[in-house]
Write an enzyme that holds these catalytic residues in place. Structure first.
Site, short mmCIF file in Angstrom:
data_model
loop_
_atom_site.label_atom_id
_atom_site.label_comp_id
_atom_site.label_asym_id
_atom_site.label_seq_id
_atom_site.Cartn_x
_atom_site.Cartn_y
_atom_site.Cartn_z
N PRO A 77 42.80 39.57 42.78
CA PRO A 77 42.52 39.00 41.46
C PRO A 77 43.39 39.59 40.35
O PRO A 77 43.94 40.68 40.49
CB PRO A 77 41.06 39.36 41.24
CG PRO A 77 40.87 40.64 41.96
CD PRO A 77 41.79 40.56 43.16
N PRO A 110 42.21 42.06 48.46
CA PRO A 110 43.12 43.12 48.90
C PRO A 110 43.72 43.88 47.71
O PRO A 110 44.09 43.27 46.71
CB PRO A 110 44.20 42.36 49.66
CG PRO A 110 44.19 40.99 49.08
CD PRO A 110 42.76 40.72 48.66
N ARG A 150 45.81 43.14 39.86
CA ARG A 150 46.59 43.59 38.71
C ARG A 150 45.81 43.35 37.43
O ARG A 150 44.95 42.48 37.37
CB ARG A 150 47.96 42.94 38.66
CG ARG A 150 47.93 41.45 38.43
CD ARG A 150 49.32 40.87 38.55
NE ARG A 150 49.61 40.67 39.95
CZ ARG A 150 50.44 39.76 40.43
NH1 ARG A 150 51.11 38.98 39.61
NH2 ARG A 150 50.63 39.63 41.71
N ARG A 208 36.46 31.80 48.16
CA ARG A 208 35.29 32.69 48.29
C ARG A 208 34.03 31.90 47.96
O ARG A 208 34.04 31.03 47.11
CB ARG A 208 35.46 33.89 47.38
CG ARG A 208 36.59 34.79 47.88
CD ARG A 208 37.12 35.71 46.80
NE ARG A 208 38.25 36.45 47.31
CZ ARG A 208 39.52 36.09 47.14
NH1 ARG A 208 39.81 34.98 46.51
NH2 ARG A 208 40.48 36.84 47.62
#
Length: 126
Positions: free
Chosen positions: A2, A36, A41, A72
């Site tokens: 994200p 992950p 950032r 998701r």
């Protein structure tokens, strides 16, 4: 993904240290197992031109946007959104205890067909 993007009013600039917020947000989303580390950032954008409510100079705002990739389930997205907002509000508490500030947060799921990226950082964390 994200990506966390904060935009905030200039009058809050000297009151904010974003690194502890970014650290907490990164650690949380990675701890879910759904995001992950190599894709996370964060950035903060100071806004010099703004108006809050009736324009009083001591009114401030801070908006956090979270952009996530597609795929998701809603239960996870709701849990993540709730916890991210809690982390944000906890971090902002010293400021909101002493100043008038509007805090907002939104999560956006990006369309997989319209999102493009290239990331050579991912392999470092495999």
């Amino acid at each position: 993904m994200p990506h966390f993007v904060v935009d905030y009013s200039d009058n809050l600039h000297t009151l904010l240290d974003f690194q502890p917020l970014f650290k907490a947000l990164h650690e949380y989303v990675v701890s879910t197992g759904a995001f992950p580390i190599g894709g996370v950032r964060s950035r903060a954008i100071r806004c010099y031109d703004y108006r809050v409510a009736d324009g009083r100079e001591d009114f401030g705002y801070l908006n956090l946007s979270l952009k996530i990739g597609h795929g998701r389930d809603m239960e996870l997205k709701q849990a993540v959104a709730k916890r991210v907002f809690e982390i944000l509000c906890d971090w902002m508490k010293p400021v909101t205890d002493a100043h008038y500030v509007q805090i907002s947060f939104e999560m956006t799921e990006l369309d997989p067909v319209l999102k493009f990226n290239k990331n050579n950082i991912h392999p470092l964390f495999v």
